[in-house]
Scaffold this active site. Structure first.
Site, PDB file in Angstrom:
ATOM      1  N   HIS A 152     -56.274 -11.475  16.267  1.00 14.65           N
ATOM      2  CA  HIS A 152     -56.304 -10.183  15.570  1.00 14.65           C
ATOM      3  C   HIS A 152     -55.477  -9.123  16.318  1.00 14.65           C
ATOM      4  CE1 HIS A 152     -59.854 -11.482  13.100  1.00 14.65           C
ATOM      5  NE2 HIS A 152     -60.100 -12.186  14.182  1.00 14.65           N
ATOM      6  N   SER A 273     -30.130   2.938  21.226  1.00 19.99           N
ATOM      7  CA  SER A 273     -29.999   3.748  20.029  1.00 19.99           C
ATOM      8  C   SER A 273     -28.747   4.600  20.131  1.00 19.99           C
ATOM      9  CB  SER A 273     -31.232   4.641  19.913  1.00 19.99           C
ATOM     10  OG  SER A 273     -30.960   5.777  19.127  1.00 19.99           O
TER      11      SER A 273
END
Lengths: 484, 484, 484, 484
Positions: A152, A273
């Site tokens: 999970h 970036s």
């Protein structure tokens, strides 16, 4: 319409229509296979007396000059008419006009696709194995490197990084097995099925099959040319493989996030970036994930193309083939990049000292409360859970909890040996060695599994090599038979 | 949250949340398997000394009373907590609380799914074989029944109805083979993997596997519980099978259309319109086609669910299982209906006298012009094409064309024997016997292929029976071991 | 086959065939709509003189007793024949036998689906708006709560939690808009198209449409019954909505992970593990993600069902409808659970002091180097990047970097005011207020956007209420017209 | 990594990694848009004082030299860094280094995609309208040409060929409407959102939007760059359009089959077989059908790529764009080919005399038995059905049935006028004129609908022209603003 097909039943097909329906671009991939199919077919025609040996010889000479030839590829429906055109031009109308006797584009194209595909399967399988070897090499170094096992997306129990890697090898090995089983269905020869009903010439289909390296026939002629289940099956296998690769990419993107920092990816595999100078993005992993989603859906696209079609060849099949090559090519690119990245992944070697990961010892603490304090497991589970809850509420972790905290949770006193066992379980490095089941992350067991997996990969590689050798031998036989 | 899980780490989960996440409805299918998994696990716990034999005995007694039990199924997360609740209530908190020692819902659910799935695979495979036998029985009667073979939905060459049926059997046989290969990957035991990392109790995983009828382990513990490739593979196989069944339905809808009238479907398998009294619609075939499209896309749905998930168990997997049962159930319904319909299909016995089907002899006429008149095939192909064109332009068919028509097209005289050969080829019943290649619609060859296919189906059926016997034996062994 | 259809063209359909093709289970959803369609149709029949008023009255009385009736639902093809059966039984063969005059199941079923669907669209749209209101309420509290904005799953720039929430509202608002536009295409009446060609009775199609609340006709009769593009369009809109909800679930699963701990989800929306007592799993979010994957692929399933079908009604369409209801129902369940969860999400209020998030100030530092130190942006970007690199290499963050570090990176001295600007940018709370563009996370701008979004949602809600009022009015008109 | 991004945060990215992640090939399509985005951005930077006018001028000059430039496209990540490289080389490091101030590849790429996409939408919409005009032109000629209307692939009722064509126009018109609505969501500007959080430079986002022809902003900055719902929506619309085109292709393949022979396709749009000289295959229609299946599944592929991704830009988005261009390009090719084929379809003008089509009068016969003989419709339906059954059993059709046959079925005498009405209904040419409902195939009604549809198409075309004019005007404004 090619010149070989014009002047009979139909008036000329319009140029724009030919361009719309042309498969020439996609046929480039099967050009060599198609030439070989023609050669084997001509040999069989000559052997059964359907054409004369001298004619066969002239056709074979023209065909052999075509191997490796790169067709200009314009204004033709497909590679089949281009080849017949070429042979006719390089022999004569009388001789080249015999080439298509007893065969059809229907059996020819599917035979050539199967031939090209079987080589691709072997190559794909080999690339998976290369990735596995690269992963296993890394696993050997990390059999005792503590790593959080997740369920999970929450830290669940301590495992080793090697165990994580092994789990991925296990699923890749199943991908190899599936491809190997599908290979047998792919490697059967449709030739001799002609348009759908065989022919009245006594062609020896098994001879053609053998010369082309096939292990047998797709026997029923209508079945041999109608349908594409062999291609769909490979697209399905590609989808499963893509799903496995995608999971690796997804894991590593999370593991290398600024929050998890479990692993780091070398700069050379990352991008920054254009605006945010601090960024280090795992671009190739994101693209692997996205490409794998695309590959996984190609099977669906192909199934949808096939839906609602009647038996027998339909031109719709032509749109299935590019999906097949597309899936395989993208998978090979993803496998290559992962093979480079995986061994260069650096794992944070100090994970065992991260405080929040102490909670992953909870199951083992419950286990030892069962063994040492004779609690039912469910009671132990609840008590450990409530200790976790109160620790978290105070911003603490398990190691901060004292004997009195545990005793309060259990509602009774605890033996000192139990407390030292708890301390031992909270030492995640020692924790790994407590696992006692087959297949667990215990380092001893992990080493055994790595050896076992390496042997299995080696066997698969040998099997692939045998298949390739078999194809090479049939090629030689075809060469020999061409000299008639 | 079930009472067995509450009171520890978390406060109660809300009722609406439990209902939202509950898998109880879908778990009904795996209830018996889950009980058996619990039994085998308890036996292994007792054998390795993790729990006392008397406790094991009490648990096993409670569990055995559960086989066949139908849970009311409300307000619980899943079958696993319901079973533990039940056992605890029917033993004691101290004894029932031991049941979950060394296991997790993660390994338990996937083990139960695999157990249920392997029986479904055998059943599905058997139903395919039943359909094949029913088709082959019909094929035996139609080895000489002329039927148009289509390509591009246009009559292409004469085949027999038996040949058409055989082609469909061939693809169904590959479906059987794929399921049989996948069975091996399905029939491996995850038990002992617990949440993802095994356990510190020295559980004998191979013992549990054997008692549950598995042929081996899914060894690496993280691999055993993380991922669902075995289910995806079966969904992929179901998609391929659906694609094959859908093609049969599509064919029969066209073949039984008012325009084709090649076959007719008994009234009892058709419906009429509520407004158009003359209508006879092949409803079950249309629904088979549509259901098969749905089944084919279930694989895609499952792949999409799995995309972007990290390693280790994720609750998302829970949504994959209903797709699996859905595909299998719908396939079984389609197989049953086709098994009923196929042997009752009536074929128009006078197809060989339909004028427009004479054109399907064109390829053979071209072939015999090669043999008798020594034309290159390509030339013969064009000449026959132009005769077809001029016949059609006059509203005529081949049989209407006289020797002079053929001679005009060929630009020279034709031998009378050639003309009689053409006449022979135009007799579609005789036409079938002209095919000389292996796998062709020649009635002799078709009979051989039917026998071969029957033998192959019989072998597959025997293999399935062996698998079932193996499962029954393990059940007996489990029963015996339960008596400790 | 229902008794109303037997005894004409066909002999009885087999019981197993009827069960296989029956749509009764799925028809439950459209029972009321189907009854209303029958009522409006009978009124129109009476008005154009096709049937006598007394007969119409008797039929209408029987029909009105059917509203809300729950059919036992066995052994019938569909709701249409069940209703005709019922009316015939409750009137007479002579009167009930008039009910189907001038209509067909083809136009009736698609009209009933459209009626049911339009109510579902309004409801779905309202539930999206409810979720939006719940999100916006939370957003109001968090306009100044610093939160990391991610790209590539890496912290990119500081935003506020409100900005994150607003972004999700923006995409949900587009979902509302799409549904509203599709509503217009759904809410057109096919009635009067009959089987596909209208009828020779001078039925007033516009009257029927008005009585049933439609805004107009699907005019061309063949178009009205052949095809299901309105349903496919809604399935497509559902897929887009699912994609938006799935992203929210994916985000929250990551944000609430033990590594990120950006937000926490209340216990009541989480589950623990059956074996790992420390676990707190975001089960409803995982299931939302998985269900949304399923919903997103339902559109694909429906498209595949439709592929290869000819014009005019095909029974295959019957398999599309359950996909439609399935997508809508699952979406409503997901919307409900998210509406409960979203306002209860707790955000870590101290995120602005997390050291690793200082790097998210990098872009703004580059910006101010442009402004204050007159560097070209690209140079500033590189220099800040290299400072980040050297900080990370030493295990430091930006706040640890001294003026000398920055000067070394820039290769020259920096003005003290620049250093204080850098410090300001590194104070993430103040950072938010530096954004100056429209739509940015500047708290002032965020407040403006929240107000704007709230007004837009209110407008959408009013529009939905108007649509519902319009439907209620037509219902009253139908009631009035029934009293003839 | 491009030179503009290297030397900062990261060491060089490997060449093979750059090739793997490069989007240059796909970026070709958005090169011009990207240049324009840069121009508008620089203008806004200058206007708000972020950069000096002379610098802006130099950058704009370099950019304008780039319009129409075809980049060599190798060894770079994407078009964005290539453009910045180029501008830097053609100005200076100091000036070119300003270009990326206040923007990011994240907002830039999505803005360029939206700009390119809106032009594609207009073009696609125009091509649909061209196809509609071509179909309607053909429809005008065929308002009285009897054609069988099908349901369940069985002849159902007589319609006209014009009615069939009109039904297809109706669905195409909805495709045009959907595209037009989606256009509004596509034509909103993300520029100014930068990486995800806007910027501290006071950029006027609305100015940039206006210069680029956008009607507004995607306001919330995170929403503007994270997600691709506008692209998914267009892919969904493309899927619906594909589904409509596919149905036309499927119809024509069946209508032109040797069994149906309802229409014929000109030779120039067909191909023959390489082996079967009589064949005439509707190749472009089969490929249209197959390509449309592929297009329909592209939406699914894109949704699957997006599944499981977190908010904010992810590189995975890069794989969505080629699907978008792929769907649009294939649709344009299919529209072009159908626009050529549709007006050249020849309909068999003697369909009304085909005997088996007499049964399509059955519904009308039942209707007139209601009107003339006062039977309940259901009784009439059964009686006509039983006459059809007994006719078929004798190999007869309705016209062969005498008054006595009808009377036997009805169990009573029939008025002679009823018999003449039956005869009239069996005259399929007259049959069409009996339809009396709006939207029916009655030739008068069909003419009205054609006119109405023509007007609607003309309106749509005007709307598209207005949108194009609006884009041209903004281009001029951008040109003017560039001269600063």
């Amino acid at each position: 319409m090619s010149s070989v097909l014009k002047g009979g039943r139909l008036k000329r097909t319009r140029r724009d229509v030919v361009n719309f329906i042309s498969s020439l671009e996609s046929d480039k991939r099967i050009t060599l296979s198609t030439v070989l199919v023609n050669e084997a077919h001509v040999i069989a025609l000559a052997r059964c007396g359907a054409i004369q040996k001298p004619d066969a010889r002239r056709i074979l000479r023209a065909l052999s000059s075509l191997e490796g030839y790169n067709f200009p590829g314009r204004n033709a429906e497909d590679i089949h008419v281009v080849i017949e055109d070429y042979v006719t031009k390089h022999t004569s109308r009388g001789v080249g006009g015999l080439l298509h006797l007893g065969k059809s584009r229907n059996d020819q194209v599917v035979t050539a696709i199967r031939m090209t595909l079987r080589s691709e399967i072997i190559e794909l399988s080999d690339q998976i194995l290369t990735l596995e070897f690269s992963i296993l090499k890394s696993a050997k170094k990390h059999t005792a490197t503590v790593f959080p096992g997740y369920t999970h997306l929450q830290p669940a129990q301590p495992i080793s990084f090697a165990h994580y890697l092994l789990a991925n090898c296990a699923s890749l090995s199943r991908d190899v097995d599936r491809l190997s089983e599908a290979y047998r269905r792919v490697n059967a020869s449709p030739m001799g099925a002609a348009a759908l009903a065989g022919t009245s010439f006594p062609l020896n289909r098994r001879l053609i099959a053998r010369l082309l390296g096939f292990d047998g026939l797709v026997e029923v002629s209508l079945d041999a040319v109608g349908g594409r289940d062999f291609a769909l099956e490979i697209l399905g296998n590609c989808a499963l493989l893509a799903s496995d690769l995608s999971r690796i990419a997804t894991d590593l993107i999370f593991y290398s996030s600024a929050e998890a920092v479990l692993v780091s990816i070398p700069d050379e595999f990352a991008s920054t970036s254009s605006i945010m100078p601090q960024k280090k993005n795992a671009d190739p992993l994101e693209l692997t994930r996205a490409k794998c989603a695309k590959i996984a859906t190609n099977f669906n696209s192909a199934l949808s193309i096939m839906h609602g079609l009647s038996s027998g060849y339909n031109l719709d099949y032509q749109e299935v083939t590019p999906l097949l090559w597309g899936s395989i090519d993208e998978l090979k690119a993803c496998l290559r990049i992962l093979t480079e990245i995986m061994p260069r992944i650096a794992v944070d070697s100090k994970l065992s000292s991260r405080r929040y990961l102490e909670f992953t010892a909870a199951t083992e603490i419950a286990n030892l409360l069962v063994r040492k304090e004779h609690l039912p497991f469910r009671t132990a589970h609840q008590r450990v859970g409530s200790v976790a809850r109160s620790a978290l509420a105070q911003g603490l972790t398990f190691k901060d909890m004292k004997r009195s905290d545990w005793e309060r949770a259990l509602g009774r006193s605890i033996h000192p040996r139990t407390m030292s066992s708890i301390a031992e379980a909270l030492d995640l490095d020692r924790h790994l060695r407590m696992y006692r089941t087959s297949g667990s992350p215990n380092p001893q067991e992990t080493k055994r599994l790595i050896s076992q997996e390496l042997r299995s990969c080696a066997r698969s590689r040998t099997r692939n090599a045998r298949l390739e050798a078999r194809l090479r031998r049939s090629m030689q036989e075809l060469r020999a038979a061409s000299k008639m």
